[in-house]
Motif scaffolding. Structure first.
Motif, PDB file in Angstrom:
ATOM      1  N   ASP A 285       4.509  15.303  -5.540  1.00 40.75           N
ATOM      2  CA  ASP A 285       4.377  13.857  -5.737  1.00 40.75           C
ATOM      3  C   ASP A 285       4.207  13.139  -4.404  1.00 40.75           C
ATOM      4  N   LEU A 286       4.973  13.555  -3.399  1.00 36.16           N
ATOM      5  CA  LEU A 286       4.832  12.959  -2.070  1.00 36.16           C
ATOM      6  C   LEU A 286       3.404  13.129  -1.564  1.00 36.16           C
ATOM      7  N   PHE A 287       2.875  14.332  -1.741  1.00 33.78           N
ATOM      8  CA  PHE A 287       1.538  14.632  -1.254  1.00 33.78           C
ATOM      9  C   PHE A 287       0.473  13.871  -2.044  1.00 33.78           C
ATOM     10  N   ALA A 288       0.679  13.712  -3.342  1.00 36.90           N
ATOM     11  CA  ALA A 288      -0.270  12.962  -4.165  1.00 36.90           C
ATOM     12  C   ALA A 288      -0.343  11.505  -3.718  1.00 36.90           C
ATOM     13  N   ASP A 289       0.813  10.911  -3.413  1.00 37.53           N
ATOM     14  CA  ASP A 289       0.834   9.534  -2.927  1.00 37.53           C
ATOM     15  C   ASP A 289       0.140   9.422  -1.576  1.00 37.53           C
ATOM     16  N   LEU A 290       0.383  10.395  -0.692  1.00 37.57           N
ATOM     17  CA  LEU A 290      -0.252  10.395   0.625  1.00 37.57           C
ATOM     18  C   LEU A 290      -1.764  10.522   0.489  1.00 37.57           C
ATOM     19  N   THR A 291      -2.219  11.429  -0.372  1.00 36.52           N
ATOM     20  CA  THR A 291      -3.656  11.634  -0.567  1.00 36.52           C
ATOM     21  C   THR A 291      -4.327  10.363  -1.085  1.00 36.52           C
ATOM     22  N   ALA A 292      -3.705   9.714  -2.053  1.00 35.97           N
ATOM     23  CA  ALA A 292      -4.277   8.486  -2.609  1.00 35.97           C
ATOM     24  C   ALA A 292      -4.371   7.399  -1.545  1.00 35.97           C
ATOM     25  N   SER A 293      -3.337   7.281  -0.715  1.00 34.75           N
ATOM     26  CA  SER A 293      -3.344   6.273   0.344  1.00 34.75           C
ATOM     27  C   SER A 293      -4.420   6.565   1.374  1.00 34.75           C
ATOM     28  N   TYR A 294      -4.552   7.859   1.746  1.00 36.68           N
ATOM     29  CA  TYR A 294      -5.560   8.214   2.745  1.00 36.68           C
ATOM     30  C   TYR A 294      -6.964   7.908   2.229  1.00 36.68           C
ATOM     31  N   MET A 295      -7.261   8.258   0.986  1.00 36.74           N
ATOM     32  CA  MET A 295      -8.587   8.017   0.434  1.00 36.74           C
ATOM     33  C   MET A 295      -8.884   6.521   0.371  1.00 36.74           C
TER      34      MET A 295
END
Length: 319
Positions: A285-295
């Motif tokens: 979940d942490l990584f999913a949030d980070l990925t969405a923010s980066y994109m």
């Protein structure tokens, strides 16, 4: 005079803010008292630590050497204070400590985490040293860290950490004054900047090695000035220096951000967490949030968006 942590904290504040005046305000001191303290520190160390210039203060070679050792000490002391505070307030609810090297994606990451975990006390620590952040994760001072690894300069990843790769190869762009001849081009060749003075932050893990590699490949040996990227904007817009930057960086007034021809300078982006840890949120979940923010941040950047369109909108996203 014996150096104390407060003295090292003052040196870091001067370097990060770029001036004694701004540092004094951050530290809750008067400018004269901080200036006096700085003179005493320099006397104790036997040399000048900062060049005093009209635009502010920048570290001397001795200053850079001292700062490289001071920053980890200050960070460790902050971590110790946080750990003590955490231990005394554990009964108040879940806590999540994340860390990151400088990235425009961090704000969106925090926003998503706090929206999804409203009952969790989420805090962040930033540091120019990716190796220092990875050490903090390994020792339990942080739950996860988002870091970058300069191509050709591997980080020291402690055992027991799991890497979630975000971008396998993020191209690094170049920031120049908008009056620079190269700013009129959509892509800049490294060799076109042979006559320019480059600003390099030697405290960023791998940065110096990465730049030396691309200069050698381009057959140039430019002039170099050491500084930290937080204080380079004025020098770039004045046409005094050029400097590498993240493709997601937002240009300031008087600045142009352009990709380098062939993308010779790149970094790998990944999130690290402990393999055997139970987080307030799952690492996925942490990584999913980070990925969405980066994109979100990537497509919001005009320079990066142009690069993405030219590359058919594809990013080398990891798994």
């Amino acid at each position: 005079m014996e150096l104390e942590v407060r003295h090292l904290r003052a040196l870091c504040a001067i370097a990060d803010s770029g001036s004694v005046r701004k540092a004094a305000r951050q530290l809750g001191m008067t400018q004269p008292s901080l200036t006096t303290q700085l003179h005493r520190i320099e006397k104790a160390l036997g040399g000048q630590l900062f060049f005093r210039e009209p635009t502010g203060s920048r570290p001397t070679p001795l200053g850079h050497s001292v700062l490289c050792r001071a920053r980890p000490i200050v960070a460790e002391m902050r971590a110790l204070i946080d750990e003590v505070a955490s231990a005394s307030h554990r009964d108040q609810g879940a806590r999540l400590h994340i860390g990151s090297t400088n990235s425009p994606a961090v704000a969106g990451w925090l926003r998503r985490l706090r929206r999804r975990l409203p009952e969790t006390d989420t805090t962040i620590r930033t540091d120019v040293s990716a190796n220092a952040l990875l050490h903090m994760v390994a020792t339990g001072q942080l739950d996860a860290a988002f870091v970058h690894e300069v191509e050709g300069a591997p980080l020291r990843v402690p055992e027991g950490l799991v890497e979630h790769e975000l971008i396998a190869r993020e191209p690094q762009f170049i920031a120049v004054a908008d009056t620079h001849p190269a700013a009129a081009r959509t892509v800049i060749r490294v060799a076109d900047l042979a006559g320019d003075q480059w600003m390099v932050d030697p405290t960023v893990d791998g940065e110096w090695a990465g730049l030396r590699r691309i200069w050698t490949a381009a057959g140039i040996n430019p002039r170099v000035v050491h500084g930290d990227y937080l204080t380079t904007v004025d020098l770039v817009t004045a046409g005094e220096v050029v400097t590498p930057c993240q493709p997601t960086a937002r240009p300031r007034h008087g600045m142009a951000i352009r990709p380098l021809y062939g993308d010779p300078l790149a970094v790998r982006l990944f999130m690290a967490c402990r393999q055997d840890d139970t987080l307030a949120a799952s690492s996925d979940d942490l990584f999913a949030d980070l990925t969405a923010s980066y994109m979100e941040t990537a497509w919001a950047s005009e320079a990066y968006r142009t690069w993405l369109v030219r590359h058919n909108g594809r990013l080398p996203v990891g798994s």
